[in-house]
Scaffold this motif. Structure first.
Motif, short mmCIF file in Angstrom:
data_model
loop_
_atom_site.label_atom_id
_atom_site.label_comp_id
_atom_site.label_asym_id
_atom_site.label_seq_id
_atom_site.Cartn_x
_atom_site.Cartn_y
_atom_site.Cartn_z
N PRO A 1 -21.49 -31.01 -9.24
CA PRO A 1 -20.56 -29.92 -8.04
C PRO A 1 -21.06 -30.32 -6.84
CG PRO A 1 -22.54 -29.08 -9.13
CD PRO A 1 -21.43 -30.29 -10.17
N LEU A 2 -22.56 -31.72 -6.73
CA LEU A 2 -22.18 -32.55 -5.51
C LEU A 2 -21.01 -33.46 -5.19
CD1 LEU A 2 -25.83 -33.89 -5.88
CD2 LEU A 2 -25.11 -32.05 -4.06
N ALA A 3 -20.60 -34.22 -6.14
CA ALA A 3 -19.36 -35.02 -6.06
C ALA A 3 -18.51 -34.24 -4.95
CB ALA A 3 -19.25 -35.31 -7.62
N LEU A 4 -18.13 -32.77 -5.51
CA LEU A 4 -16.81 -32.29 -5.09
C LEU A 4 -17.95 -31.69 -3.37
CD1 LEU A 4 -15.59 -30.11 -7.94
CD2 LEU A 4 -14.80 -31.68 -7.12
N GLY A 5 -19.50 -31.60 -3.77
CA GLY A 5 -19.82 -31.38 -2.17
C GLY A 5 -19.36 -32.12 -1.04
N PHE A 6 -19.74 -33.85 -1.68
CA PHE A 6 -19.58 -35.02 -0.86
C PHE A 6 -18.04 -34.82 -0.20
CE2 PHE A 6 -23.67 -36.68 -3.06
CZ PHE A 6 -24.56 -36.80 -1.50
N MET A 7 -17.32 -34.91 -0.82
CA MET A 7 -15.90 -34.50 -0.46
C MET A 7 -15.33 -33.70 0.39
SD MET A 7 -13.80 -35.22 -4.48
CE MET A 7 -12.28 -36.38 -3.24
N VAL A 8 -15.72 -32.55 0.54
CA VAL A 8 -15.80 -31.70 1.46
C VAL A 8 -16.78 -31.79 2.81
CG1 VAL A 8 -15.74 -29.27 1.85
CG2 VAL A 8 -14.82 -29.77 -0.06
N LEU A 9 -17.87 -31.88 2.22
CA LEU A 9 -18.55 -32.95 3.67
C LEU A 9 -17.76 -33.98 4.12
CD1 LEU A 9 -21.39 -32.34 5.00
CD2 LEU A 9 -22.29 -33.83 3.56
N ARG A 10 -17.58 -34.60 3.62
CA ARG A 10 -17.00 -36.46 4.28
C ARG A 10 -15.77 -35.62 4.59
NH1 ARG A 10 -13.73 -41.34 0.92
NH2 ARG A 10 -13.09 -41.78 2.73
N LYS B 1 -14.84 -34.08 12.79
CA LYS B 1 -16.25 -33.56 13.75
C LYS B 1 -17.11 -34.24 13.82
CE LYS B 1 -14.24 -28.87 13.03
NZ LYS B 1 -13.43 -28.47 13.67
N VAL B 2 -16.77 -35.28 13.70
CA VAL B 2 -18.52 -35.99 13.93
C VAL B 2 -17.31 -37.97 14.34
CG1 VAL B 2 -20.22 -37.11 13.89
CG2 VAL B 2 -19.84 -35.29 13.36
N ALA B 3 -16.86 -37.98 13.06
CA ALA B 3 -16.90 -39.57 13.54
C ALA B 3 -15.03 -39.79 14.54
CB ALA B 3 -16.29 -40.02 12.07
N LEU B 4 -14.07 -38.54 13.72
CA LEU B 4 -13.13 -39.26 14.54
C LEU B 4 -13.57 -38.92 16.24
CD1 LEU B 4 -10.29 -39.34 14.84
CD2 LEU B 4 -9.52 -36.78 14.47
N PRO B 5 -14.77 -37.93 17.31
CA PRO B 5 -14.54 -37.76 18.36
C PRO B 5 -15.46 -39.36 18.74
CG PRO B 5 -14.82 -35.68 17.27
CD PRO B 5 -15.06 -36.58 16.32
N LEU B 6 -16.32 -40.08 17.42
CA LEU B 6 -17.08 -40.76 17.49
C LEU B 6 -16.44 -41.86 17.99
CD1 LEU B 6 -19.63 -42.04 18.71
CD2 LEU B 6 -19.70 -42.45 16.12
N SER B 7 -14.66 -41.79 17.23
CA SER B 7 -14.04 -43.53 16.97
C SER B 7 -13.43 -43.33 18.99
CB SER B 7 -13.12 -43.18 16.26
OG SER B 7 -12.27 -41.99 16.37
N ARG B 8 -13.14 -42.20 19.48
CA ARG B 8 -12.55 -42.27 20.68
C ARG B 8 -13.81 -42.45 21.35
NH1 ARG B 8 -9.80 -36.14 19.69
NH2 ARG B 8 -8.16 -36.78 18.02
N TRP C 1 -18.60 -42.74 7.62
CA TRP C 1 -19.21 -41.57 7.05
C TRP C 1 -20.12 -42.55 5.73
CZ3 TRP C 1 -20.55 -37.30 4.59
CH2 TRP C 1 -20.59 -36.88 3.58
N ARG C 2 -19.53 -43.37 5.59
CA ARG C 2 -20.69 -44.05 4.38
C ARG C 2 -22.44 -44.74 5.03
NH1 ARG C 2 -16.91 -47.59 0.62
NH2 ARG C 2 -15.17 -46.34 0.08
N PHE D 1 -16.84 -34.05 7.90
CA PHE D 1 -17.85 -34.97 9.10
C PHE D 1 -16.99 -36.17 9.04
CE2 PHE D 1 -19.69 -39.22 9.60
CZ PHE D 1 -20.39 -39.03 10.08
N GLU D 2 -16.09 -36.36 8.98
CA GLU D 2 -14.51 -37.52 9.50
C GLU D 2 -13.86 -36.32 10.57
OE1 GLU D 2 -12.28 -39.13 6.72
OE2 GLU D 2 -13.59 -40.58 5.83
#
Length: 424
Positions: free
Chosen positions: A54-63, A69-76, A148-149, A66-67
Motif C-alpha cells: 500500500p505504501l507503493a500505491l500511496g507513493f504513486m498518488v503522492l507523486r 502542485k510542487v514540481a510544475l510551478p517550480l519548473s516555471r 520528485w526523486r 507532488f509533480e
C-alpha cells in the motif's frame, strides 16, 4: 508494528515449509526459534513487509500530486522551457512503419518509403525525426520526475543518517554481525526499510511511464535487485548491513537529481557545480566505500561469526550485481567528467536520448539543399568540360584524317542515274 509472536507465525503449507527452510535463511546450527526475541523486543518477520505494497500505491498518488502542485510551478519559476516541436503531417504508410516496425528506418528503407509516399529521402528522414521527437518526454516532464526523486532521496538520506549516526555498526561494521541472528530491529529502522521498499516498488510499477534512458535495462535490473535485497535482508535479519547499503545509495542519488533539475532549467553553472559534487560523492561511496566497507563486511567479516550458507551466497551475489551496476554508471560519469574537463561544461545526461529540434531540421534541410546545389554546379561544369573536349576531339580528328580513312558507307557511288557524288 505487530507483536513478535504474531509476526513470526508462518503458514503450514508444503510450499512454505520448503521456502522457509532454515538452511536457506540462517547459518548452520541456528533455527527459527533461536531468532525469537525476548518480550518487548521487535523481531523482523516477512509479513512486516506487506505494508510496502500500500505504501507503493500511496507513493504513486503522492507523486502525481507532488509533480503538479510542487514540481510544475517550480519548473516555471526556474525557467524550464520545452523545445519547440512541429507536428508532422499524417502519412499513413510512414505512421504504420513507425508504429509497427521501427522508429529509425535504414537508408534503403527510407528510399523505398520515400518512393511509396511521393516524398524525397530528406523529407522522409525529417518526418521520422520529428515523429520521434513527439514521443519523447518534454523538459518539464523530466524536471518534474527529477524533482520528485530529489525530494524523496533527500528526505530518506537525512532520516536514515539521523537513525544510524548513533548506532555502533555505523562506525564498526563488525557490529553488523555481533549477536546475529538475535538482533532486535528498532522502530525507526523498520520504517526506513518499508519506506525504501515501497518507493522502489512504486518505481517498478511506473517505470513504463517514466522517462526512458539509454540504461533502461540496467535501471530495471537495479530496481529488481534492490527490491530483492531489501526483502531478503529483512527476512534474514541482515537489517544492520541493509541500512548501511540504503544510506550509501541515498547519499549521492539526491545530488544527481538536483543536477538534472538545474540542467533542464538551463542553469548551467549550478548544474556543473552540482555535477562535480555528485561525481565526487558517487565515485567515493559506490566505488570505494561500498566495496571496501559493505562487501568486505558481508564477504569477509561475517565469516568471523558464522560459516557460509545459502543466504550468505545469495545476499552477496545480489550485492555484487549492484556493484557491477556501480561500475557501469561510474564509467558513464567518468565520460561526463572528461567532457566537463575538456569541453568546459556538462552538456547533457549521458543516459538520455538526444532530441533533435525543429531548428536543427530546418538548418539541415538548408545545408543539404546547398550541398546539392554545389554538387549540381560541379556536375554541370564537368559535363560541359567533357562535352567541349569531345567536340574538340571530333573536329581535330576530321581535319587530320585522310580521305581514304572515311568509311565507304558515307559515299554514294556515281551512276548514270545519279552522276553527282555527295556525302551524307
Amino acid at each position: 508494528m505487530p507483536d513478535a509472536a504474531h509476526r513470526s507465525s508462518r503458514m503450514d503449507t508444503p510450499l512454505d515449509h520448503w521456502f522457509w527452510q532454515q538452511e536457506y535463511w540462517l547459518p548452520p546450527g541456528i533455527t527459527w526459534k533461536d531468532t525469537e526475541m525476548k518480550r518487548g523486543l521487535q523481531n523482523p518477520a516477512p509479513r512486516d513487509l506487506l505494508l510496502s505494497l500500500p505504501l507503493a500505491l500511496g507513493f504513486m498518488v503522492l507523486r502525481y500530486s507532488f509533480e503538479r502542485k510542487v514540481a510544475l510551478p517550480l519548473s516555471r519559476l526556474l525557467g524550464v522551457q520545452n523545445q519547440r516541436r512541429v507536428q508532422v503531417s499524417h502519412v499513413p504508410k510512414l505512421e504504420a512503419f513507425y508504429t509497427q516496425r521501427s522508429h529509425q528506418p535504414s537508408q534503403s528503407e527510407v528510399v523505398v518509403l520515400a518512393k511509396q509516399c511521393g516524398l524525397t529521402p530528406r523529407q522522409t528522414e525529417t518526418w521520422f525525426r520529428r515523429r520521434g521527437n513527439q514521443d519523447r518526454p518534454t523538459k518539464t516532464k523530466k524536471f518534474c520526475e527529477a524533482c520528485w526523486r530529489f525530494a524523496f532521496y533527500l528526505i530518506a538520506f537525512m532520516a536514515g543518517l539521523a537513525s544510524l549516526i548513533d548506532t555502533p555498526w555505523f562506525w564498526d561494521q563488525r557490529e553488523c554481525w555481533r549477536g546475529y541472528p538475535r538482533q532486535p530491529v528498532a522502530e525507526a529502522h523498520y520504517w526506513y526499510y518499508v519506506t525504501e521498499l515501497g518507493f522502489y516498488c512504486s518505481l517498478l510499477l511506473s517505470i513504463t511511464a517514466d522517462v526512458k534512458r539509454k540504461d533502461f535495462k540496467e535501471q530495471i535490473i537495479h530496481h529488481v535487485v534492490t527490491v530483492l535485497l531489501i526483502g531478503f535482508s529483512y527476512c534474514g535479519n541482515y537489517v544492520r548491513v541493509g541500512t548501511l547499503v540504503m544510506l550509501i545509495h541515498d547519499s549521492s542519488d539526491f545530488l544527481l537529481e538536483s543536477a538534472k533539475m538545474f540542467n533542464y532549467a538551463g542553469w548551467q553553472r549550478t548544474c556543473d557545480a552540482l555535477f562535480v559534487i555528485f561525481a565526487t560523492v558517487f565515485l567515493v561511496t559506490r566505488l570505494v566505500v561500498f566495496p571496501n566497507r559493505i562487501l568486505h563486511t558481508t564477504l569477509v567479516l561475517s565469516m568471523e561469526f558464522f560459516a557460509p550458507f545459502f543466504g550468505y551466497y545469495f545476499f552477496n551475489f545480489l550485492l555484487l550485481v549492484l556493484q557491477a551496476l556501480h561500475v557501469f554508471w561510474g564509467y558513464l560519469i567518468l565520460r561526463m567528467i572528461y567532457k566537463f574537463v575538456f569541453l568546459g561544461k556538462v552538456e547533457r545526461d549521458e543516459r538520455s536520448d538526444e532530441e533533435s529540434g525543429d531548428e536543427e531540421d530546418e538548418r539541415g534541410e538548408k545545408e543539404e539543399e546547398s550541398m546539392w546545389e554545389e554538387r549540381k554546379c560541379v556536375l554541370d561544369s564537368r559535363l560541359a568540360a567533357l562535352a567541349n573536349k569531345c567536340a574538340l576531339s571530333n573536329l581535330t580528328n576530321e581535319k587530320s584524317a585522310p580521305a581514304s580513312a572515311v568509311p565507304k558507307s558515307r559515299w554514294h557511288i556515281a551512276s548514270p542515274a545519279n552522276p553527282r557524288v555527295r556525302i551524307n
